[in-house]
Design a protein around this motif. Structure first.
Motif, PDB file in Angstrom:
ATOM      1  N   ALA A 127       0.888  -0.857  -0.197  1.00 23.64           N
ATOM      2  CA  ALA A 127       0.107  -0.295   0.232  1.00 23.64           C
ATOM      3  C   ALA A 127       1.018   1.532   0.049  1.00 23.64           C
ATOM      4  O   ALA A 127       2.158   1.655   0.714  1.00 23.64           O
ATOM      5  CB  ALA A 127      -0.879  -0.251   1.019  1.00 23.64           C
ATOM      6  N   PRO A 128       0.330   2.554  -0.914  1.00 21.82           N
ATOM      7  CA  PRO A 128       1.197   3.776  -0.721  1.00 21.82           C
ATOM      8  C   PRO A 128       0.969   4.392   0.936  1.00 21.82           C
ATOM      9  O   PRO A 128       0.615   3.450   1.646  1.00 21.82           O
ATOM     10  CB  PRO A 128       0.174   4.837  -1.738  1.00 21.82           C
ATOM     11  CG  PRO A 128      -1.037   4.056  -1.202  1.00 21.82           C
ATOM     12  CD  PRO A 128      -0.864   2.268  -1.506  1.00 21.82           C
ATOM     13  N   ALA A 129       2.414   5.225   0.831  1.00 23.79           N
ATOM     14  CA  ALA A 129       1.669   5.972   2.973  1.00 23.79           C
ATOM     15  C   ALA A 129       0.858   6.510   2.786  1.00 23.79           C
ATOM     16  O   ALA A 129      -0.107   7.311   1.637  1.00 23.79           O
ATOM     17  CB  ALA A 129       3.160   6.900   1.762  1.00 23.79           C
ATOM     18  N   ALA A 130       0.734   6.220   3.929  1.00 23.17           N
ATOM     19  CA  ALA A 130      -0.960   6.902   4.199  1.00 23.17           C
ATOM     20  C   ALA A 130      -0.428   8.198   4.881  1.00 23.17           C
ATOM     21  O   ALA A 130       0.482   8.557   5.514  1.00 23.17           O
ATOM     22  CB  ALA A 130      -1.221   6.478   5.078  1.00 23.17           C
ATOM     23  N   PRO A 131      -1.247   9.893   5.059  1.00 20.68           N
ATOM     24  CA  PRO A 131      -0.567  10.448   5.870  1.00 20.68           C
ATOM     25  C   PRO A 131      -0.266  10.455   6.979  1.00 20.68           C
ATOM     26  O   PRO A 131      -1.958  10.508   7.672  1.00 20.68           O
ATOM     27  CB  PRO A 131      -2.132  11.479   4.933  1.00 20.68           C
ATOM     28  CG  PRO A 131      -2.150  10.856   4.044  1.00 20.68           C
ATOM     29  CD  PRO A 131      -2.355   9.426   4.372  1.00 20.68           C
ATOM     30  N   ASP A 132       0.685  11.017   7.530  1.00 21.06           N
ATOM     31  CA  ASP A 132       0.794  10.711   8.803  1.00 21.06           C
ATOM     32  C   ASP A 132       2.560  11.606   9.288  1.00 21.06           C
ATOM     33  O   ASP A 132       2.785  11.960   8.582  1.00 21.06           O
ATOM     34  CB  ASP A 132       1.440   9.651   9.625  1.00 21.06           C
ATOM     35  CG  ASP A 132       2.212   8.649   8.803  1.00 21.06           C
ATOM     36  OD1 ASP A 132       2.878   9.308   8.416  1.00 21.06           O
ATOM     37  OD2 ASP A 132       2.933   7.298   9.341  1.00 21.06           O
ATOM     38  N   VAL A 133       3.098  11.828  10.618  1.00 22.52           N
ATOM     39  CA  VAL A 133       3.747  12.612  10.638  1.00 22.52           C
ATOM     40  C   VAL A 133       5.335  12.112  10.076  1.00 22.52           C
ATOM     41  O   VAL A 133       6.126  12.821  10.021  1.00 22.52           O
ATOM     42  CB  VAL A 133       4.002  11.931  12.306  1.00 22.52           C
ATOM     43  CG1 VAL A 133       5.685  12.984  12.704  1.00 22.52           C
ATOM     44  CG2 VAL A 133       2.443  13.647  13.317  1.00 22.52           C
ATOM     45  N   ASP A 134       5.104  10.383  10.476  1.00 27.92           N
ATOM     46  CA  ASP A 134       6.649  10.034   9.637  1.00 27.92           C
ATOM     47  C   ASP A 134       6.933  10.698   8.017  1.00 27.92           C
ATOM     48  O   ASP A 134       7.942  11.346   7.141  1.00 27.92           O
ATOM     49  CB  ASP A 134       6.786   8.918   9.258  1.00 27.92           C
ATOM     50  CG  ASP A 134       7.199   8.385  10.680  1.00 27.92           C
ATOM     51  OD1 ASP A 134       7.760   9.186  11.570  1.00 27.92           O
ATOM     52  OD2 ASP A 134       6.499   7.269  11.561  1.00 27.92           O
ATOM     53  N   VAL A 135       5.267  11.022   7.561  1.00 27.42           N
ATOM     54  CA  VAL A 135       5.368  10.911   5.921  1.00 27.42           C
ATOM     55  C   VAL A 135       6.015  12.615   6.017  1.00 27.42           C
ATOM     56  O   VAL A 135       7.016  13.020   4.916  1.00 27.42           O
ATOM     57  CB  VAL A 135       4.316  11.171   5.359  1.00 27.42           C
ATOM     58  CG1 VAL A 135       4.159  11.480   3.744  1.00 27.42           C
ATOM     59  CG2 VAL A 135       3.738   9.681   5.239  1.00 27.42           C
ATOM     60  N   ALA A 136       5.209  13.224   6.471  1.00 26.19           N
ATOM     61  CA  ALA A 136       5.859  15.199   6.602  1.00 26.19           C
ATOM     62  C   ALA A 136       7.176  14.796   6.813  1.00 26.19           C
ATOM     63  O   ALA A 136       7.879  16.066   5.972  1.00 26.19           O
ATOM     64  CB  ALA A 136       4.553  15.815   7.457  1.00 26.19           C
ATOM     65  N   ARG A 137       7.746  14.062   7.369  1.00 31.05           N
ATOM     66  CA  ARG A 137       9.114  14.584   8.163  1.00 31.05           C
ATOM     67  C   ARG A 137       9.913  13.873   7.143  1.00 31.05           C
ATOM     68  O   ARG A 137      10.774  14.662   6.563  1.00 31.05           O
ATOM     69  CB  ARG A 137       9.753  13.336   9.495  1.00 31.05           C
ATOM     70  CG  ARG A 137       8.731  13.835  10.630  1.00 31.05           C
ATOM     71  CD  ARG A 137       9.127  13.110  11.468  1.00 31.05           C
ATOM     72  NE  ARG A 137      10.710  13.021  12.053  1.00 31.05           N
ATOM     73  CZ  ARG A 137      11.586  11.482  12.404  1.00 31.05           C
ATOM     74  NH1 ARG A 137      10.470  10.884  12.208  1.00 31.05           N
ATOM     75  NH2 ARG A 137      12.844  11.943  12.587  1.00 31.05           N
ATOM     76  N   GLU A 138       9.885  13.124   6.236  1.00 29.27           N
ATOM     77  CA  GLU A 138      10.310  12.376   5.378  1.00 29.27           C
ATOM     78  C   GLU A 138      10.217  14.339   4.404  1.00 29.27           C
ATOM     79  O   GLU A 138      11.288  14.127   3.724  1.00 29.27           O
ATOM     80  CB  GLU A 138      10.276  11.637   4.712  1.00 29.27           C
ATOM     81  CG  GLU A 138      11.141  10.656   3.042  1.00 29.27           C
ATOM     82  CD  GLU A 138      10.379   9.640   2.571  1.00 29.27           C
ATOM     83  OE1 GLU A 138      11.043   8.573   2.800  1.00 29.27           O
ATOM     84  OE2 GLU A 138       9.060   8.882   3.060  1.00 29.27           O
ATOM     85  N   ALA A 139       8.622  14.467   3.798  1.00 28.51           N
ATOM     86  CA  ALA A 139       9.055  15.535   3.122  1.00 28.51           C
ATOM     87  C   ALA A 139       9.787  16.625   3.545  1.00 28.51           C
ATOM     88  O   ALA A 139      11.425  17.343   2.814  1.00 28.51           O
ATOM     89  CB  ALA A 139       7.472  15.830   2.862  1.00 28.51           C
TER      90      ALA A 139
END
Length: 774
Positions: free
Chosen positions: A182-194
């Motif tokens: 599954a692709p990335a679900a929006p969460d804190v770690d996704v924002a940190r990586e961006a």
């Protein structure tokens, strides 16, 4: 309150001294102590002590139950999970953490494993070009795992306890091709990586880019090794992690913003005072910033302390400062009793306690505001350094004299200039990149200038105050001396307090006595590093490896081991040959330790003396002779520098990686003169070394092998182990016992000490190889 909190913490500390946890039944009886604790009286403190021990034991039992069973080590398992944290790419491997979110299918007959929710720290070697693992994605992969097991050296960092606290139940690597579910679900770690990718793109040309990422999103893997080393030596390494200092600064900015907004919004002050709006805004800002750090352990601790203060403010409760501090400590330990073993916990509370102790509320001093601010900053820095001195020596074995000046410069520059610019730049980067990007680059330039300034401080590249492992009486005297120095007392009394610091800063020598020799084979994984000490001299033979992650054994293992012995200078460094597992740590060691002379291959150091047969010297009754190689242009493993040491306490032979051909040459050249009480097993126990003729010539009483636990080479080889056992030698291995210490003294048999056994605690992995001594 204070007595019960301290008793609770002591109970938690007691559990951390145990090699095995008590039966869970005792922890289940802990609630029976709550009425006694609530009633107060003389029995309240003993009840708090027992409750702290029981609560910590129960928490530890639960955490350990998720650890990978020993029977599943090295077995291919198929797991499903979601990537947490920010993956770290490298030239040859990709590192990431996978949180298991579905039950793992285990082989028939395998033991049960409470794997759901645990974290796997994984490496993907040689991933296909263009394939990327992103935060928040779900993957199915086949992995080969082992229990978390770290290097074990005297005074070294205990990574196994950190893994237990963070819920890391196993480490390992991928087998075959994984499948993205599954692709990335929006969460804190996704924002940190961006945000991390944005920093990489905008600051690609700035040397301090890695430090900016550490300050902004808590990703420290990209900090340049030279910057990390500089900040460790100058005592400013805490600035690389999003810690209580940064959380406090952001909370302060949120507090000011909340107060201003409350005064500007109609009707806000009728609901709550401006101070309450500011407290809530400060807490919200701190939570948001801690989320950027992935809610790391230091930020969690800072948030708990801040939440206690905000709750007290909202409840309009006034309490003594020491009671507020004890309440914060109780909250930290209730949420995570394992935090009692983290040096950062006690460093944080010691710093706050010192400031509360020495800086009572007072009316502002007269004079210009700039002078008052400078005087206040100097006073705060002096108090913090003094308050942390005993713990810093205990935890890190040194207190650099450059640390106060470095922090006096770095803390305000980082907190008041760099961090606000970086956070503002990231916040405005999407809405107004024409404003956000220049601010982000400004923060990067500020950190670059700061690092250059730190590198110009006097003595920045040396630990100026070495200290051997302090004794508890010395620590208690130092704590009393710090308390006296921090109180507003007459100067004669403060002078007496300063004298109490002398046993800590000027410890007695921990070296061998006359005629004795100390040999310590450090645990550096699959590599080699040995420290030899006579009564007045010290030598390091090889420096261990350096890894792609930036960790090098020279500065992170060997140098701290020397400092633990009270050594700020090394007489001689011998680099046996150029292979990375023996020479990789040399640059790190040379950058952090004064070395008088270097013997080794070209490139080991600028003025290195080539290692050739015939070199010899004498120290304190011991003769050091180089037996091999015959020519400085030898190549490969057989170019290893073979060192023989002989003296009143016995003989030691260090052959590094020589193989059968060189061993036959040594037997032909030296014969019976090769005899040694202690032998370093050649080439980590490889089949190509330790020939029968060589072992019959040496006939060691103790043979020490340096290898990595479950190394991919499967060393030492079983037939080599059998040869040593047939000879009657005692075989030790750093993979089994961690750091191996051997003490040689006249008229005595060699005394062997395994550090893993001496400091064994309940969280340490128990699996051992078949060749390990009982």
């Amino acid at each position: 309150m204070a007595a019960r909190t301290i008793a609770f913490a002591l109970g938690a500390l007691l559990v951390h001294q145990l090699a095995a946890l008590p039966d869970p039944l005792y922890a289940g009886l802990a609630p029976l102590l709550l009425p006694v604790l609530a009633a107060g009286g003389r029995l309240a403190a003993p009840a708090a002590f027992l409750l702290g021990a029981a609560f910590t034991a129960a928490h530890a039992h639960h955490a350990l139950s998720a650890r990978l069973p020993a029977a599943l080590q090295g077995v291919d398992l198929q797991v499903d999970g979601r990537v947490t944290g920010v993956p770290v790419p490298g030239s040859r491997r990709l590192r990431f953490v996978l949180r298991l979110d579905t039950p793992t299918r285990l082989p028939d007959g395998a033991p049960g494993w409470r794997a759901l929710g645990c974290r796997l720290r994984l490496s993907w070697y040689e991933p296909p070009p263009g394939v990327r693992v992103a935060a928040g994605e779900r993957w199915r992969m086949t992995v080969r795992l082992r229990q978390p097991r770290m290097l074990r050296n005297r005074g070294g960092f205990d990574g196994e306890h950190r893994a237990l606290r963070e819920g890391v139940c196993a480490t390992g690597y991928l087998r075959g091709a994984p499948v993205r579910l599954a692709p990335a679900a929006p969460d804190v770690d996704v924002a940190r990586e961006a945000l991390a990718r944005r920093i990489d793109a905008r600051l690609a040309d700035l040397p301090a880019r890695g430090v900016v990422k550490a300050l902004a999103v808590g990703v420290r893997d990209d900090v340049a090794p030279e910057h990390a080393r500089l900040m460790r030596v100058t005592g400013t390494a805490h600035l690389m992690a999003i810690s209580g200092l940064h959380v406090g600064l952001v909370a302060g900015m949120g507090l000011l913003a909340g107060r201003l907004l409350a005064r500007g919004v109609p009707g806000a002050l009728r609901r709550m005072p401006a101070a309450h709006w500011g407290a809530l805004a400060g807490l919200a800002a701190a939570v948001a910033y801690a989320a950027l750090a992935g809610f790391s352990v230091p930020t969690q601790r800072a948030l708990v302390m801040l939440a206690v203060l905000v709750a007290a403010a909202l409840a309009r409760r006034r309490c003594a400062r020491h009671e507020a501090l004890c309440l914060a400590l109780a909250a930290v330990l209730l949420l995570d009793p394992l935090a009692v073993h983290d040096p950062g916990t006690w460093l944080s509370f010691a710093a706050v306690a010192g400031l509360l102790w020495a800086l009572p509320p007072r009316a502002p001093a007269p004079g210009p505001w700039l002078r008052r601010a400078a005087a206040g900053a100097l006073r705060v820095q002096a108090v913090a350094c003094l308050a942390l001195l005993p713990l810093a020596v205990l935890c890190f074995a040194y207190q650099s004299l450059s640390a106060p000046l470095a922090n006096l410069l770095a803390v305000p520059v980082t907190g008041l200039l760099a961090v606000p610019a970086i956070l503002a730049g990231l916040g405005l980067g999407t809405l107004a990149p024409q404003v956000g990007d220049p601010l982000l680059r400004l923060g990067g330039h500020v950190m670059g200038v700061l690092l250059e300034a730190l590198a110009r401080l006097p003595g920045h590249d040396r630990v100026l105050v070495p200290a051997a492992a302090p004794t508890w009486p010395a620590l208690l005297l130092a704590a009393a001396g710090v308390a006296v120095l921090l109180l507003p007392l007459p100067w004669r009394v403060r002078l007496a307090g300063a004298l109490l610091l002398a046993p800590l800063l000027l410890p007695p020598s921990a070296g061998p006595g006359p005629g004795e020799l100390s040999v310590r084979v450090l645990d550096v994984g699959q590599g080699l590093a040995v420290v030899l000490r006579t009564a007045r001299h010290a030598l390091v033979y090889d420096t261990g490896p350096a890894w792609e992650s930036g960790f090098d054994a020279g500065s992170r293992v060997v140098a701290p081991a020397l400092r633990r012995d009270g050594l700020d200078r090394l007489d001689l460094l011998v680099v046996s040959h150029h292979h990375a597992d023996h020479a990789g740590g040399a640059p790190g060691l040379l950058a952090t330790t004064v070395v008088g002379r270097v013997i080794g291959p070209a490139g080991a150091a600028g003025d290195a003396v080539p290692c050739t047969r015939g070199l010899s010297w004498s120290w304190d009754g011991y003769t050091f002779r180089v037996l091999h190689p015959r020519a400085p242009d030898a190549a490969g493993n057989d170019a290893s520098c073979v060192l023989h040491v002989a003296g009143p306490g016995g003989r030691v032979l260090l052959p590094a990686d020589v193989e059968a051909r060189a061993e036959r040459q040594l037997v032909a050249d030296d014969g019976a003169a090769l005899a040694a009480d202690v032998l370093l097993v050649p080439h980590h126990g490889s089949r190509t070394s330790s020939t029968r003729e060589f072992l019959r010539a040496v006939r060691p009483v103790v043979a020490v092998n340096s290898s990595g636990h479950r190394n991919r080479f499967r060393l030492p080889a079983q037939e080599v182990v059998a040869r040593y056992r047939a000879l009657g030698s005692r075989l030790e291995d750093t993979a089994c016992g961690g750091q191996i210490g051997i003490h040689l003294a006249p008229g005595r048999a060699p005394r062997v000490e395994r550090w893993r056994d001496r400091e064994l605690r309940f969280w340490h992995a128990r699996d051992r190889g078949d060749h390990c001594a009982p």
